[in-house]
Scaffold this motif. Structure first.
Motif, PDB file in Angstrom:
ATOM      1  N   ILE A   6       0.836  -1.201   0.000  1.00 23.34           N
ATOM      2  CA  ILE A   6       0.000   0.000   0.000  1.00 23.34           C
ATOM      3  C   ILE A   6       0.872   1.253   0.000  1.00 23.34           C
ATOM      4  O   ILE A   6       0.577   2.218  -0.699  1.00 23.34           O
ATOM      5  CB  ILE A   6      -0.973  -0.026   1.195  1.00 23.34           C
ATOM      6  CG1 ILE A   6      -1.988  -1.147   0.998  1.00 23.34           C
ATOM      7  CG2 ILE A   6      -1.664   1.314   1.375  1.00 23.34           C
ATOM      8  CD1 ILE A   6      -2.845  -1.435   2.198  1.00 23.34           C
ATOM      9  N   LEU A   7       1.959   1.233   0.743  1.00 21.84           N
ATOM     10  CA  LEU A   7       2.885   2.362   0.770  1.00 21.84           C
ATOM     11  C   LEU A   7       3.475   2.606  -0.608  1.00 21.84           C
ATOM     12  O   LEU A   7       3.545   3.749  -1.073  1.00 21.84           O
ATOM     13  CB  LEU A   7       3.998   2.115   1.795  1.00 21.84           C
ATOM     14  CG  LEU A   7       5.045   3.208   1.931  1.00 21.84           C
ATOM     15  CD1 LEU A   7       4.398   4.492   2.445  1.00 21.84           C
ATOM     16  CD2 LEU A   7       6.156   2.767   2.862  1.00 21.84           C
ATOM     17  N   ILE A   8       3.872   1.557  -1.299  1.00 17.91           N
ATOM     18  CA  ILE A   8       4.411   1.693  -2.661  1.00 17.91           C
ATOM     19  C   ILE A   8       3.359   2.278  -3.582  1.00 17.91           C
ATOM     20  O   ILE A   8       3.649   3.142  -4.405  1.00 17.91           O
ATOM     21  CB  ILE A   8       4.913   0.335  -3.191  1.00 17.91           C
ATOM     22  CG1 ILE A   8       6.215  -0.047  -2.489  1.00 17.91           C
ATOM     23  CG2 ILE A   8       5.130   0.379  -4.702  1.00 17.91           C
ATOM     24  CD1 ILE A   8       6.748  -1.394  -2.860  1.00 17.91           C
ATOM     25  N   LEU A  16       6.501   5.220 -14.594  1.00 21.44           N
ATOM     26  CA  LEU A  16       6.007   4.014 -13.944  1.00 21.44           C
ATOM     27  C   LEU A  16       6.346   2.770 -14.747  1.00 21.44           C
ATOM     28  O   LEU A  16       6.667   1.722 -14.189  1.00 21.44           O
ATOM     29  CB  LEU A  16       4.489   4.112 -13.744  1.00 21.44           C
ATOM     30  CG  LEU A  16       3.998   5.161 -12.770  1.00 21.44           C
ATOM     31  CD1 LEU A  16       2.475   5.241 -12.814  1.00 21.44           C
ATOM     32  CD2 LEU A  16       4.473   4.870 -11.375  1.00 21.44           C
ATOM     33  N   ILE A  17       6.287   2.886 -16.063  1.00 23.01           N
ATOM     34  CA  ILE A  17       6.605   1.746 -16.931  1.00 23.01           C
ATOM     35  C   ILE A  17       8.062   1.339 -16.767  1.00 23.01           C
ATOM     36  O   ILE A  17       8.386   0.150 -16.712  1.00 23.01           O
ATOM     37  CB  ILE A  17       6.270   2.074 -18.399  1.00 23.01           C
ATOM     38  CG1 ILE A  17       4.754   2.188 -18.564  1.00 23.01           C
ATOM     39  CG2 ILE A  17       6.836   1.008 -19.336  1.00 23.01           C
ATOM     40  CD1 ILE A  17       4.319   2.752 -19.891  1.00 23.01           C
ATOM     41  N   THR A  26       1.747  -5.711  -9.175  1.00 22.74           N
ATOM     42  CA  THR A  26       0.344  -5.678  -9.580  1.00 22.74           C
ATOM     43  C   THR A  26      -0.263  -4.298  -9.323  1.00 22.74           C
ATOM     44  O   THR A  26      -1.015  -3.789 -10.146  1.00 22.74           O
ATOM     45  CB  THR A  26      -0.490  -6.750  -8.840  1.00 22.74           C
ATOM     46  OG1 THR A  26      -0.525  -6.459  -7.448  1.00 22.74           O
ATOM     47  CG2 THR A  26       0.065  -8.137  -9.072  1.00 22.74           C
ATOM     48  N   ILE A  27       0.094  -3.705  -8.195  1.00 24.30           N
ATOM     49  CA  ILE A  27      -0.402  -2.363  -7.886  1.00 24.30           C
ATOM     50  C   ILE A  27       0.190  -1.342  -8.842  1.00 24.30           C
ATOM     51  O   ILE A  27      -0.497  -0.435  -9.312  1.00 24.30           O
ATOM     52  CB  ILE A  27      -0.077  -1.993  -6.419  1.00 24.30           C
ATOM     53  CG1 ILE A  27      -0.696  -3.006  -5.461  1.00 24.30           C
ATOM     54  CG2 ILE A  27      -0.531  -0.576  -6.096  1.00 24.30           C
ATOM     55  CD1 ILE A  27      -2.198  -3.167  -5.598  1.00 24.30           C
ATOM     56  N   LEU A  28       1.453  -1.495  -9.156  1.00 29.34           N
ATOM     57  CA  LEU A  28       2.115  -0.594 -10.097  1.00 29.34           C
ATOM     58  C   LEU A  28       1.444  -0.662 -11.468  1.00 29.34           C
ATOM     59  O   LEU A  28       1.174   0.373 -12.087  1.00 29.34           O
ATOM     60  CB  LEU A  28       3.593  -0.959 -10.188  1.00 29.34           C
ATOM     61  CG  LEU A  28       4.508  -0.046 -10.960  1.00 29.34           C
ATOM     62  CD1 LEU A  28       4.485   1.367 -10.387  1.00 29.34           C
ATOM     63  CD2 LEU A  28       5.931  -0.587 -10.923  1.00 29.34           C
TER      64      LEU A  28
END
Length: 92
Positions: free
Chosen positions: A8-10, A25-26, A39-41
């Motif tokens: 969650i922090l990431i 981000l990529i 997965t969050i990224l």
């Protein structure tokens, strides 16, 4: 529990630092190991492309996040990916 908090922090850090710039981000996603944080990224990348109006890219990254989350049995990642995909279809 610590792993969830770290994920969650990431998620929040990437949203703050790279808002509006999916290219950054990529680059991170390409070198990141295949884990729950990725997965969050990927879901965040999908969200950024949705904001930019690039819906096909958004759906593509959302589906990548969903597939990885399924393979990891990561429920929060599945929810995040489906949310990103749903938002994209809603905005289309």
């Amino acid at each position: 529990m610590i792993k969830k908090l770290f994920t969650i922090l990431i998620c929040f850090i990437t949203e703050i630092l790279f808002a509006g710039n999916p290219d950054s981000l990529i680059k991170i996603a390409q070198t990141h190991k295949r884990d729950s944080a990725l997965t969050i990224l990927l879901s965040n990348i999908a969200g950024e492309y949705d904001v930019l109006g690039e819906y096909e890219k958004s759906i593509s990254y959302g589906l990548q996040a969903k597939k990885l989350s399924d393979s990891l049995h990561y429920k929060f990642g599945i929810q995040s990916a489906l949310n990103a995909i749903g938002n994209c279809y809603m905005d289309k």
